[in-house]
Scaffold this active site. Structure first.
Site, PDB file in Angstrom:
ATOM      1  CB  SER A  81      -0.964   0.059   1.323  1.00 34.48           C
ATOM      2  OG  SER A  81      -1.544   1.144   1.345  1.00 34.48           O
ATOM      3  CE1 TYR A 137      -3.759  -1.753   5.852  1.00 37.98           C
ATOM      4  CE2 TYR A 137      -3.502   0.455   4.892  1.00 37.98           C
ATOM      5  CZ  TYR A 137      -3.662  -0.902   4.776  1.00 37.98           C
ATOM      6  OH  TYR A 137      -3.606  -1.199   3.460  1.00 37.98           O
TER       7      TYR A 137
END
Length: 254
Positions: free
Chosen positions: A139, A152
């Site tokens: 990501s 995250y």
């Protein structure tokens, strides 16, 4: 091309399901893995109806014993040439000061140890194929941080480092390491899971963004990367919608 096997983790929905479709279209025998067997069965039925070669294996990538058993059973399939480490996810947007350690642990387990588990288990097969490819779906969170994303971001930085380190350690071996780092992707479940089912908060993530990426946009990129000639490695590809300039700068129409 001759029959080759591609294993896709987290294939029950979103980017994983879209990637499985793209790889099946490209001629791979696709092994669908995820925890939700019923969703895998539905996808397998769809692909089989189109004449695609597919198999299903219910799998929790955080369960190392289950991952090892899965890897041992792959001998029944054509040689494994591609592993797409897609299983992952985010939980919450709390600041570091008040975040729940259980959420951080869960994110680390799936985004980091899940990648480690499946990669270690399948690496012998990928290497012996003579032309293996490991894809890590990380990501843009793995490259830069933002407020409320600490857990995250930390997990995706871990996934990014796995890819980067593997590329060094496997230099000279017949295995490519490709990292695809998507930015804002609108799928049915990612934001909804992050906000624990709060649909209004999930929808607000994409409010005013004319065209966030879709799961198929990412899947198309993965399929393109893994079907390059064997000597061509896509080390790191950052994929964002035009409206997104960074993790925190996004154009939103009024």
């Amino acid at each position: 091309m001759s029959t080759r096997t591609a294993v896709v983790t987290g294939a029950s929905s979103g980017i994983g399901a879209a990637t499985a479709r793209r790889l099946a279209e490209a001629g791979f025998h696709v092994v669908l893995t995820a925890r939700r067997a019923e969703k895998l069965d539905a996808l397998a039925k769809e692909l089989a109806a189109d004449g695609r070669s597919v198999a299903v294996y219910a799998l929790d990538v955080t369960d190392r014993a289950a991952v090892d058993a899965f890897a041992a059973g792959l001998d029944a399939y054509p040689p494994v040439h591609v592993l797409v480490n897609n299983a992952g996810g985010a939980l919450g947007t709390d600041p570091v000061a008040t975040a729940d350690p259980a959420d951080w642990r869960a994110m680390f387990e799936v985004n980091v140890l899940g990648v480690l588990n499946v990669t270690q288990a399948l690496l012998p097969a990928l290497s012996s194929s003579g032309d293996g490819t490991i894809v890590v779906l990380s990501s843009t969170a793995g490259l830069a941080t933002y407020e409320g994303g600490g857990g995250y971001v930390a997990a995706k930085h871990g996934a990014h480092v796995i890819a980067e380190t593997l590329r060094l350690e496997l230099n000279g071996h017949p295995v490519r390491i490709i990292e695809i780092a998507p930015g804002m992707v609108k799928t049915d479940e990612f934001a909804l899971t992050r906000f624990r089912g709060d649909a209004s908060r999930a929808e607000a993530v994409y409010a005013g963004v004319a065209e966030p990426l879709t799961a198929d946009d990412v899947a198309d990129t993965v399929a393109w990367a893994v079907t390059r000639p064997a000597h061509v490695n896509v080390d790191l590809l950052v994929l964002r919608p035009r409206a997104q300039a960074s993790n925190y700068k996004v154009h939103r129409e009024q």
